[in-house]
Scaffold this active site. Structure first.
Site, PDB file in Angstrom:
ATOM      1  N   TYR A 184       0.854  -1.199   0.000  1.00 15.25           N
ATOM      2  CA  TYR A 184       0.000   0.000   0.000  1.00 15.25           C
ATOM      3  C   TYR A 184       0.885   1.243   0.000  1.00 15.25           C
ATOM      4  CZ  TYR A 184       0.941  -0.956   4.979  1.00 15.25           C
ATOM      5  OH  TYR A 184       1.537  -1.278   6.172  1.00 15.25           O
ATOM      6  N   ASP A 224       2.478  -7.467  22.529  1.00 15.29           N
ATOM      7  CA  ASP A 224       3.066  -8.731  22.068  1.00 15.29           C
ATOM      8  C   ASP A 224       3.536  -9.599  23.232  1.00 15.29           C
ATOM      9  OD1 ASP A 224       2.610  -8.170  19.438  1.00 15.29           O
ATOM     10  OD2 ASP A 224       4.724  -8.135  18.820  1.00 15.29           O
TER      11      ASP A 224
END
Ligand SMILES: Cc1cc2nc3c(=O)[nH]c(=O)nc-3n(C[C@H](O)[C@H](O)[C@H](O)COP(=O)(O)OP(=O)(O)OC[C@H]3O[C@@H](n4cnc5c(N)ncnc54)[C@H](O)[C@@H]3O)c2cc1C
Length: 397
Positions: A216, A297
């Site tokens: 993108y 995470d």
């Protein structure tokens, strides 16, 4: 007036920084402990799904991303063999109305910079860099964090120290993440060098056998961000540091050699590649132990097939802030707040971890299974495509 609680946060990644802002807003004093000497401009693009951008809007971060983040008009899923569209998910006004917040793409460094600038404006947040957390001990009702040659005391500790979290290991809440057999290759191509199809204001996702590719435009269309994920037999040692391992262009191109020409024309333009082995971990049963909680995470390492790792850490931060927000004039105890935090977050993040894993299998199907998947994708009406994301993109506290 009561002295505000003192929260220590190990790790100033996207999760740690957002948690600092959310806790400061709930009235806590926050000290962040980050081992990197400086929060440098590292990394590449990040997709910020509506469940994350909604939280960032609430924290006042979205205006800081104005001119930096951009909103792709759609996600286009394409076949790696023919180049044809398999599925299109519009992300315009309808999606905004449906999920209540925009889908954005942003350079990781720009998001980190915006969070950092907001944290620096908060007198109740202190950021210390170049300090590595080596461990912690319980100290009365609170916690003592040990670093080289010094300690610091707090009422609570948030382990936001990433997928290979030392805090998680010390608490015995989960083992070491396991290499998933996949590697992400990442590159940024100057838009001037990229083929026209890659400069379109959309996210394109190409599906191939045992590999896929996402790209993108980024930074006002000046760059094209590429993530190429392959299956391989990497045998590196231990923790691979983010954005640190160079990869050879011929290694990447070899893996995509049998794809249709368009994606190859883009891959050939990448000036250099970074490889990032992908790790996975079974969802944790517990996220907290006494005055210590995990976030980001550290709590839920996940495969990036839904582009949700940072988004989930941003959701964690919002839930943590909500859990510590005073009710009826009283600040909840750490025990109560952590119980609420775990209840709000653990099951949802586990669902995203498992769904991400499953999505990886679907994306990488080879042979006849891929043909069936492509037929099913082509047959799915647009409304049904959007409805499949409702649970993920709508964040409820
Ligand atoms: C290829 C790829 C693409 C991705 N794309 C997306 C995407 O599009 N959208 C999305 O939402 N997510 C995406 N993710 C996931 C996202 O990058 C992570 O989930 C997110 O960055 C986790 O943030 P964190 O703050 O929890 O951890 P980290 O970013 O790992 O930060 C942890 C911090 O803790 C510090 N630290 C570690 N140990 C210590 C210690 N002992 N003492 C002090 N400090 C310490 C580290 O230096 C670091 O600054 C992607 C991941 C990959 C691999």
């Amino acid at each position: 007036m009561n002295t505000p609680r003192h929260a220590l946060i190990a790790g100033a990644g996207i999760g740690g920084l957002t948690a600092a802002l959310a806790l400061a807003r709930a009235g806590l004093r926050v000290t962040m402990l980050e081992r990197a000497p400086a929060l440098d401009e590292v990394g590449a693009g990040l997709q910020l799904a509506p469940n994350a951008s909604g939280v960032l809007r609430e924290l006042g971060i979205l205006p800081r991303l104005e001119g930096l983040a951009q909103a792709p008009e759609r996600v286009r899923v394409r076949s790696s063999s023919s180049g044809s569209d398999l599925m299109v998910l519009p992300l315009g006004r309808e999606a905004l109305a449906r999920w209540g917040a925009p889908t954005l793409v942003v350079h990781r460094a720009d998001l980190q910079g915006a969070l950092l600038a907001a944290a620096r404006e908060q007198p109740s947040i202190t950021l210390r860099t170049g300090v590595e957390v080596e461990g912690m001990t319980r100290e009365g009702a609170g916690v003592r964090v040990h670093m080289q040659g010094e300690t610091i005391d707090g009422d609570l500790l948030i382990g936001a120290d990433g997928a290979h979290s030392r805090i998680r290991r010390q608490l015995g809440l989960g083992g070491a993440p396991v290499y998933s057999g996949r590697t992400a290759w990442r590159a940024l191509v100057p838009a001037a060098d990229a083929p026209a199809f890659a400069r379109a204001p959309e996210t394109q996702l190409w599906l191939g056998a045992r590999a896929h590719l996402v790209h993108y435009p980024l930074r006002q269309g000046s760059l094209v961000n590429i993530v190429a994920i392959t299956e391989d037999d990497w045998r590196g040692e231990g923790e691979s540091r983010f954005w640190s391992e160079p990869g050879a262009p011929r290694d990447v191109l070899r893996r995509f050699g049998d794809w249709t020409r368009d994606p190859l024309r883009l891959l050939e333009k990448a000036p250099d590649w970074r490889r990032w082995p992908l790790f996975d971990l079974e969802p944790l049963k517990r996220w907290t132990s006494g005055p210590v909680a995990l976030l980001g995470d550290a709590a839920h390492p996940m495969l990036p097939f839904f582009a949700q790792g940072a988004a989930q850490s941003i959701e964690d931060a919002a839930a943590l802030g909500a859990a510590f927000t005073p009710r009826d004039g009283a600040t909840p105890s750490v025990t109560r707040a952590f119980a609420d935090y775990e209840r709000m977050r653990a099951a949802r993040a586990a669902r995203v971890q498992i769904a991400s894993r499953r999505q990886g299998v679907i994306y990488h199907l080879p042979g006849p299974a891929a043909v069936l998947r492509n037929m099913a994708m082509r047959a799915l009406p647009q409304e049904a495509v959007a409805a499949r994301f409702d649970w993920l993109y709508t964040y409820k506290k």
